[in-house]
Scaffold this motif. Structure first.
Motif, PDB file in Angstrom:
ATOM      1  N   ASN A  36     -32.987  35.761  12.057  1.00 29.20           N
ATOM      2  CA  ASN A  36     -33.036  37.325  11.846  1.00 29.20           C
ATOM      3  C   ASN A  36     -32.030  38.004  12.952  1.00 29.20           C
ATOM      4  O   ASN A  36     -30.923  37.217  13.712  1.00 29.20           O
ATOM      5  N   TYR A  99     -28.716  50.479   6.592  1.00 24.02           N
ATOM      6  CA  TYR A  99     -28.796  49.389   6.320  1.00 24.02           C
ATOM      7  C   TYR A  99     -27.581  48.742   5.562  1.00 24.02           C
ATOM      8  O   TYR A  99     -27.218  47.548   5.818  1.00 24.02           O
ATOM      9  N   GLU A 193     -33.695  39.838   5.652  1.00 27.88           N
ATOM     10  CA  GLU A 193     -34.411  40.099   6.882  1.00 27.88           C
ATOM     11  C   GLU A 193     -35.458  41.208   6.778  1.00 27.88           C
ATOM     12  O   GLU A 193     -36.618  41.247   7.482  1.00 27.88           O
ATOM     13  N   ASN A 194     -35.389  42.281   5.637  1.00 26.51           N
ATOM     14  CA  ASN A 194     -36.152  43.345   5.508  1.00 26.51           C
ATOM     15  C   ASN A 194     -35.788  43.669   3.973  1.00 26.51           C
ATOM     16  O   ASN A 194     -34.983  43.225   3.374  1.00 26.51           O
ATOM     17  N   VAL A 326     -40.264  49.303   9.114  1.00 27.35           N
ATOM     18  CA  VAL A 326     -39.573  47.772   8.853  1.00 27.35           C
ATOM     19  C   VAL A 326     -40.230  46.732   9.311  1.00 27.35           C
ATOM     20  O   VAL A 326     -40.412  45.760   8.719  1.00 27.35           O
ATOM     21  N   VAL A 327     -40.873  47.042  10.457  1.00 26.36           N
ATOM     22  CA  VAL A 327     -41.548  45.916  11.249  1.00 26.36           C
ATOM     23  C   VAL A 327     -42.770  46.558  11.718  1.00 26.36           C
ATOM     24  O   VAL A 327     -43.028  47.658  11.872  1.00 26.36           O
ATOM     25  N   GLU A 338     -48.288  41.768   4.832  1.00 27.52           N
ATOM     26  CA  GLU A 338     -47.108  41.826   4.080  1.00 27.52           C
ATOM     27  C   GLU A 338     -46.980  43.243   3.355  1.00 27.52           C
ATOM     28  O   GLU A 338     -45.795  43.666   3.049  1.00 27.52           O
ATOM     29  N   ASN A 341     -45.724  46.624   5.751  1.00 27.77           N
ATOM     30  CA  ASN A 341     -44.584  46.811   6.266  1.00 27.77           C
ATOM     31  C   ASN A 341     -43.201  46.493   5.476  1.00 27.77           C
ATOM     32  O   ASN A 341     -43.517  45.706   4.369  1.00 27.77           O
ATOM     33  N   LEU A 342     -42.173  46.626   5.748  1.00 26.93           N
ATOM     34  CA  LEU A 342     -40.919  46.215   4.787  1.00 26.93           C
ATOM     35  C   LEU A 342     -40.326  45.039   5.354  1.00 26.93           C
ATOM     36  O   LEU A 342     -39.118  44.868   5.073  1.00 26.93           O
ATOM     37  N   GLY A 343     -41.018  44.213   6.024  1.00 31.57           N
ATOM     38  CA  GLY A 343     -40.188  42.861   6.499  1.00 31.57           C
ATOM     39  C   GLY A 343     -39.943  42.203   5.336  1.00 31.57           C
ATOM     40  O   GLY A 343     -40.351  42.266   4.224  1.00 31.57           O
ATOM     41  N   GLY A 344     -38.880  41.131   5.488  1.00 28.72           N
ATOM     42  CA  GLY A 344     -38.543  40.255   4.482  1.00 28.72           C
ATOM     43  C   GLY A 344     -39.043  38.832   4.600  1.00 28.72           C
ATOM     44  O   GLY A 344     -40.059  38.631   5.155  1.00 28.72           O
ATOM     45  N   LEU A 389     -39.609  38.036  15.261  1.00 29.15           N
ATOM     46  CA  LEU A 389     -38.483  38.586  15.379  1.00 29.15           C
ATOM     47  C   LEU A 389     -37.502  38.492  16.372  1.00 29.15           C
ATOM     48  O   LEU A 389     -36.393  38.614  16.722  1.00 29.15           O
TER      49      LEU A 389
END
Length: 514
Positions: A36, A99, A193-194, A326-327, A338, A341-344, A389
């Motif tokens: 990350n 981004y 990662e996101n 994002v987190v 899940e 958030n927009l976590g990957g 992270l």
């Protein structure tokens, strides 16, 4: 263009050694299992104690003394960097450029070596690739070494990227290619990662595939002139993708984030020969190298981390999804979270395909989101990173960045300004507890905040970022600037001779809503 003369590749070996074997006290290990954005890039942690004459990382201002604030000072400064809840902090930069900046960072710090090589070479100061805008984070080691990234089209000799599908396959939504565990099969795992950067990685995969189609349309006769004598379709497509990407880096991204005066001073239009037409040339005043270009720690650990201040507390992916951070602050990764958030590092949920018109200026619908302005404030989710992270005990990103700058012995912002011949910000302008020296990262952010209301970087930040970007492009033997200084984009665009991220997205047709 000639290579700028000047200092060697790393700082003076007589500098005080700092123990960075663990990435700095409290910062976690140099490389995290998930690769990350919080992990310490291989080789960066050893710059203060290295005595080697070459390496990936070095110093732009080698003669300046380090500024080493203690933990109490760091905590006091970090406490002033939380985004006020009642402030209007949006800038004019479209949110997607936050981004794109992260994507660029992963490209110039791409690490292609094996895990065994990393163990045998813990310093990573010699056997780490030269930083270039060459999209190795996209192409990896190529079709021969990483064939699972590519699919071959019979009879054409071309290699296209494999594309995946989201969880909602019946919707026709696209995702990165993944294995049975959901792990993305891409050149650089960090680009999962996101959700936003994973969809950006996907867009570049589709861009390459679309350029292959463009080159072979109507038998390839219309665009045959783009191919060199020794190029197949894949090699030509990769070169065009890289050159258009490089154009976006310096003519779209860099131009938007830097002060216009500095930008024009670093990237000049001048003839190469008398009576010749003006072409783009690079003029560097402070970034110099002797044998091989390196990445200055003033850039990697301070100036380029301005991007953290651009992050919004939440984003709308499309009309139905968001706003989501994002987190999720302080929460561990969990399947139950899940959709919060927009976590990957997961398959794209159904209905989550991105609408790029909300991130880049594609239309005039009014749905475009903007990044935060460049200032000293960080969005609240970044001040309480999830443990997975953070990779260490410091979960406040402001404290992490300030601590890392101190561990690496960066000079203070005032001294860098003086070295550039500029009048430094005074104590009142810096607004620090009890005045005194400002960590370089904080100085760059505060300078931008006071310069044009944070719409672009100020003089110090602009100079560092512009010279490093332009220097990397000029030093790359495969770049358009090195091979063909007068080259201009050839793919379709809104304005002939230009090419922006909006043009790239339109060309792919991905994420473009009617």
């Amino acid at each position: 263009m000639t290579r700028p003369p000047g200092a060697g590749d790393v700082h003076d070996p007589g500098q005080t050694a700092v123990d960075m074997a663990g990435g700095g006290e409290g910062l976690g290990p140099p490389a995290s299992p998930t690769r990350n954005h919080a992990h310490v890039t291989r080789g960066l942690g050893y710059v203060p104690e290295s005595s080697l004459p070459t390496g990936l990382f070095g110093r732009m201002f080698r003669s300046l003394d380090p500024y080493l604030p203690d933990s109490a000072r760091i905590d006091a400064i970090a406490a002033r960097m939380a985004e006020p809840s009642d402030a209007v902090l949006d800038g004019r930069l479209p949110a997607g450029y936050t981004y794109l900046g992260q994507f660029i960072d992963h490209d110039i710090t791409f690490d292609p070596t094996s895990s065994l090589q990393r163990q045998n070479d813990p310093d990573a100061l010699v056997n780490f690739r030269t930083p270039r805008f060459d999209l190795d984070s996209l192409y990896g080691r190529g079709p021969a070494d990483q064939p699972y990234l590519y699919e071959r089209t019979p009879g054409t000799g071309q290699s296209r990227f494999v594309i995946g599908a989201s969880k909602g396959k019946t919707r026709g939504e696209l995702d990165l290619p993944r294995d049975s565990r959901g792990v993305a099969l891409i050149g650089d795992p960090r680009n999962d990662e996101n959700v936003i950067i994973s969809q950006l990685q996907l867009t570049f995969l589709l861009f390459h595939n679309r350029v292959c189609d463009w080159l072979t349309a109507d038998g390839g006769t219309e665009h045959a002139r783009q191919r060199r004598a020794d190029e197949g379709v894949f090699d030509c497509a990769r070169r065009l993708v890289r050159w258009h990407y490089q154009w976006i880096v310096v003519h779209d991204f860099l131009k938007r984030i830097t002060d216009p005066v500095t930008y024009r001073d670093v990237l000049r239009q001048e003839p190469l020969v008398p009576q010749g037409d003006p072409v783009e040339q690079v003029r560097l005043r402070f970034f110099a190298w002797r044998h091989q270009i390196f990445m200055p720690v003033e850039f990697a650990v301070a100036a380029y981390r301005f991007g953290h201040s651009l992050v919004r507390p939440g984003y709308r992916l499309n009309a139905a999804v968001g706003p989501l951070p994002v987190v999720s602050p302080g929460l561990p990764a969990s399947p139950r979270d899940e959709l919060r958030n927009l976590g990957g590092f997961r398959r794209l949920p159904a209905g989550w395909q991105i609408d790029w018109g909300r991130f880049f200026p594609l239309t005039d619908t009014g749905s475009l989101q903007h990044a935060r302005r460049i200032d000293r404030y960080l969005a609240l989710p970044l001040l309480a990173l999830p443990p997975a992270l953070a990779g260490g005990e410091i979960t406040d990103l402001a404290r992490r960045n300030l601590t890392r700058g101190a561990r690496l012995g960066l000079p203070c912002g005032q001294h860098v300004a003086l070295a550039m011949g500029l009048e430094p910000l005074d104590d009142e302008e810096l607004d620090l507890p009890d005045g005194g020296p400002a960590p370089l990262w904080y100085y760059v952010l505060r300078e931008a905040e006071l310069h044009d209301a944070g719409r672009t970087l100020g003089a110090v930040g602009s100079r560092i970022v512009a010279e490093v970007f332009a220097g990397m492009l000029a030093a790359d033997p495969s770049s358009y600037l090195h091979n063909a200084p007068g080259w201009q984009p050839v793919l379709p665009s809104a304005r002939p001779g230009e090419f922006t991220m909006a043009d790239l997205i339109r060309f792919t047709g991905f994420g473009v809503r009617e």
